[in-house]
Design an enzyme around this catalytic site. Structure first.
Site, PDB file in Angstrom:
ATOM      1  N   GLY A 325       0.814  -1.206   0.000  1.00 42.01           N
ATOM      2  CA  GLY A 325       0.000   0.000   0.000  1.00 42.01           C
ATOM      3  C   GLY A 325       0.850   1.259   0.000  1.00 42.01           C
ATOM      4  N   SER A 326       0.342   2.292   0.613  1.00 35.60           N
ATOM      5  CA  SER A 326       1.009   3.599   0.566  1.00 35.60           C
ATOM      6  C   SER A 326       2.267   3.675   1.406  1.00 35.60           C
ATOM      7  CB  SER A 326       0.037   4.695   1.013  1.00 35.60           C
ATOM      8  OG  SER A 326      -0.984   4.866   0.048  1.00 35.60           O
ATOM      9  N   THR A 327       2.623   2.602   2.130  1.00 35.21           N
ATOM     10  CA  THR A 327       3.882   2.640   2.869  1.00 35.21           C
ATOM     11  C   THR A 327       5.082   2.736   1.926  1.00 35.21           C
ATOM     12  OG1 THR A 327       4.018   0.219   2.936  1.00 35.21           O
ATOM     13  CG2 THR A 327       2.926   1.316   4.791  1.00 35.21           C
ATOM     14  N   ASP A 661      -5.900   3.531  -3.432  1.00 36.70           N
ATOM     15  CA  ASP A 661      -5.463   2.962  -2.164  1.00 36.70           C
ATOM     16  C   ASP A 661      -6.027   3.822  -1.042  1.00 36.70           C
ATOM     17  OD1 ASP A 661      -4.144   1.793  -0.080  1.00 36.70           O
ATOM     18  OD2 ASP A 661      -2.295   2.899  -0.429  1.00 36.70           O
ATOM     19  N   GLU A 663      -6.868   5.580   2.343  1.00 40.45           N
ATOM     20  CA  GLU A 663      -6.140   5.717   3.600  1.00 40.45           C
ATOM     21  C   GLU A 663      -7.089   5.606   4.774  1.00 40.45           C
ATOM     22  OE1 GLU A 663      -2.879   5.850   4.043  1.00 40.45           O
ATOM     23  OE2 GLU A 663      -2.576   5.699   1.915  1.00 40.45           O
TER      24      GLU A 663
END
Length: 663
Positions: A325-327, A661, A663
């Protein structure tokens, strides 16, 4: 006419002499053979017959060695030994099994499951291989069996040293457990120690991979016995050699706290020292109690654990694979900077990005407006990263991802590691027989979706390398020689500083998505990045119907929540990753990471926070496990179907073209 033979005194003497010579020669030959045989037996075969004679009088018994302790970085025990009492059955000495088991059931309060297990083990074991009846029994039960042993042929009560894990389930996936050697184990080496009653070998985790280091060498006990096997007296004893202690980089207190702080979630967390690479905590929950496995788990308990959809038997840190994901956005930002993208260049986010006839959506449907790189990281703007990643392509991004540890195999003594996927043009061509990389694949990968997969340890390493600026390699064992840690990353230090400051904005800035992870310890600040990974495709029809969230869906269809972070921002010392399976939102992992960092700086504050949370969860790890096991045992359906892992964790998910994605 027959002539009479004249017998004279001389002829009689000759005949007697000849016969005496023959008889004497025969006697001499027989004497020589007898002497030779006696010499052979007394000299050449002396050792053999001495041993046979000794074995008739003396019984030699192996003494299982005590395993080496497993301790944490400051010497606190993680796995130790303690005196235990046990009862075994030697199958080839057992007579009238039903009667013997019936009496043992009364003496030891054996359950029906226990009897089923014993009968199964008796049927499958070799005649000389002991079958455990009960372990870790109290002294009164042990004494009762010992008193009645003469009337229980084949029953062997014994005392010894058993493995004990003080933290229980909190260290299950880290250290594993021990158990009796199987017939297959014995067949490999024919080591008699493996069939010695009470001896156990490592079955999972560090207990298994470090077996040679932890085992030690057996001792021996010589006892004088009668022809019926009754002990007359003890002769000599050779002490065993205790196994080597295994010191880990783990902080035992933090490990216990991490496992407890994950609560009732199906989750995992890793904490790494960014200066040494030492893993301070590595927890996967829910888990099993390794003490139960070491004592011999029942069929009912095994069915309960294997049927749990939260997968307590799986080490999610090493075996769980998730879309990050956004990590990955800080990593992507670093790749963009290295590719020459100006961090001040802005993009207008309207909530979606058009590619051909498809739209790629931002998690914020109304859009973020005008954003630069700093704000794009803090607010996790998908459209910014779609736009910029399309300019540079996937290959520079994949190179940076590998440099930061994604897809990397680490030299750790942990079994069954899974390493995930860092996709690029060459990977797709190999994986799909010449298939071309599409721009849509780049857009998906740049927000950590599509083909990209990673495990929680890799995410923690990525955070540690960004925080330290060095190619940190995770380490787990203190008393092991390692090569020097990796040197500085091959990137511009100013670019790293920019990314770290932007990650601080995720937690401490006005636009950040991880404000719930803000520390309340003086001026100490944590930097981080939230991430939410979809496990199912959101179609355009679902979007039109307003079905973009997953809150109301069954648990296994909800998004994963991920978080990576480091602290302090000014001089990073610790890196952390948290993954909540089907945890809905990445922000859910930020408070957990906050509390793990808090534990390292203000233990009392962290413990107080945990105590409050556990009241709402229904108690400690042990209390919740006992309650859950009781509920399962009294369920209405006695045979639930086994639970399979969600497809998103068993194999790479399908590309999420046209999705965002959230949050």
């Amino acid at each position: 006419m027959k002539r009479n033979r004249v017998i004279t005194e001389q002829s009689q003497a000759f005949t007697f002499t000849r016969r005496a010579f023959v008889l004497g020669g025969a006697q001499a030959a027989f004497g020589l053979v007898l002497a030779a045989r006696m010499g052979w037996l007394s000299i050449a075969q002396n050792e053999r017959y001495t041993s046979l004679s000794e074995s008739n009088r003396v019984q030699l018994t192996l003494v299982p060695p005590r395993r080496g302790w497993i301790i944490d970085r400051v010497g606190k025990p993680i796995a130790i030994n303690r005196t235990t009492f046990r009862v075994d059955i030697i199958p080839n000495l057992l007579k009238n099994p039903d009667a013997v088991l019936g009496r043992l059931q009364q003496m030891l309060a054996l359950t029906a499951d226990d009897l089923d297990r014993i009968r199964t083990d008796l049927a499958e074991s070799r005649g000389y291989q002991p079958v455990p009846v009960a372990e870790n029994i109290d002294y009164e039960s042990f004494a009762t069996v010992s008193v009645h042993q003469p009337s229980l042929p084949g029953v062997a009560p014994a005392s010894g040293n058993g493995r004990y894990y003080p933290a229980g389930a909190a260290v299950a996936h880290l250290v594993g457990y021990v158990g009796p050697a199987s017939a297959a184990d014995y067949d490999k080496t024919r080591d008699p120690l493996l069939i010695t009653p009470g001896f156990k070998i490592g079955k999972e985790g560090l207990e298994r991979t470090m077996e040679t280091w932890l085992r030690g060498k057996p001792g021996a006990k010589r006892s004088e016995v009668t022809a019926h096997g009754k002990v007359v007296r003890e002769l000599t004893t050779r002490p065993e050699v205790v196994g080597n202690a295994l010191q880990l980089t783990i902080d035992a207190g933090l490990q216990r706290y991490t496992a407890a702080r994950l609560g009732p979630e199906s989750a995992s967390a890793v904490v790494i020292d960014t200066r040494t690479g030492g893993i301070l905590a590595m927890a996967s929950m829910p888990a099993y109690d390794p003490n139960s496995f070491s004592d011999g788990i029942s069929h009912a308990e095994w069915d309960f654990l294997s049927g749990d959809d939260h997968l307590p038997l799986t080490n999610k840190v090493m075996q769980g694979l998730y879309p990050p994901g956004s990590t990955v956005k800080p990593m992507v930002a670093l790749a963009l900077l290295e590719a020459g993208v100006d961090p001040n260049q802005t993009v207008t986010c309207t909530g979606r990005y058009r590619l051909g006839n498809s739209y790629f959506h931002c998690w914020r449907h109304s859009g973020h407006g005008t954003v630069d790189m700093n704000r794009a990281i803090a607010a996790s703007c998908d459209v910014y990263f779609y736009t910029m990643a399309r300019l540079v392509g996937i290959d520079p991004i994949a190179t940076t991802a590998r440099m930061l540890g994604l897809g990397e195999e680490f030299d750790l003594p942990m079994p069954s590691q899974r390493y995930g996927t860092v996709p690029d043009t060459a990977w797709k061509a190999r994986r799909y027989k010449g298939a071309r990389w599409a721009t849509a694949d780049t857009l998906n990968a740049t927000i950590g979706q599509g083909y990209m997969l990673s495990n929680p340890l890799q995410l923690a390493v990525m955070a540690a390398r960004i925080a330290s600026g060095n190619a940190i390699v995770p380490r787990l064992i203190v008393n092991k020689r390692y090569p020097p840690q990796g040197g500085p990353l091959n990137v511009d230090p100013e670019h790293l500083a920019f990314v770290r400051q932007a990650m601080s904005g995720v937690i401490n800035g006005p636009f950040g998505t991880g404000g719930s992870g803000r520390l309340n310890i003086g001026d100490l600040q944590m930097g981080g990045k939230t991430g939410t990974a979809q496990v199912r495709r959101i179609t355009m029809a679902m979007r039109a119907a307003g079905m973009t969230g997953t809150d109301g869906l069954p648990w296994k269809y909800r998004d994963h929540g991920l978080f990576i972070g480091f602290a302090p921002v000014a001089d990073p010392r610790y890196a952390v990753s948290v993954v909540l399976e089907h945890g809905l939102h990445g922000a859910a992992g930020a408070p957990i990471a906050r509390d793990l960092i808090t534990y390292l700086y203000d233990r009392k504050r962290a413990e107080d926070r945990l105590a409050t949370l556990e009241q709402g969860w229904g108690g400690s790890i042990e209390a919740r496990m006992a309650k859950k096991a009781y509920g399962w045992a009294h369920r209405s359906d006695p045979k639930p179907a086994p639970v399979a892992r969600a497809a998103a964790e068993a194999s790479p998910p399908a590309p999420t073209t046209g999705e965002a994605d959230p949050e």
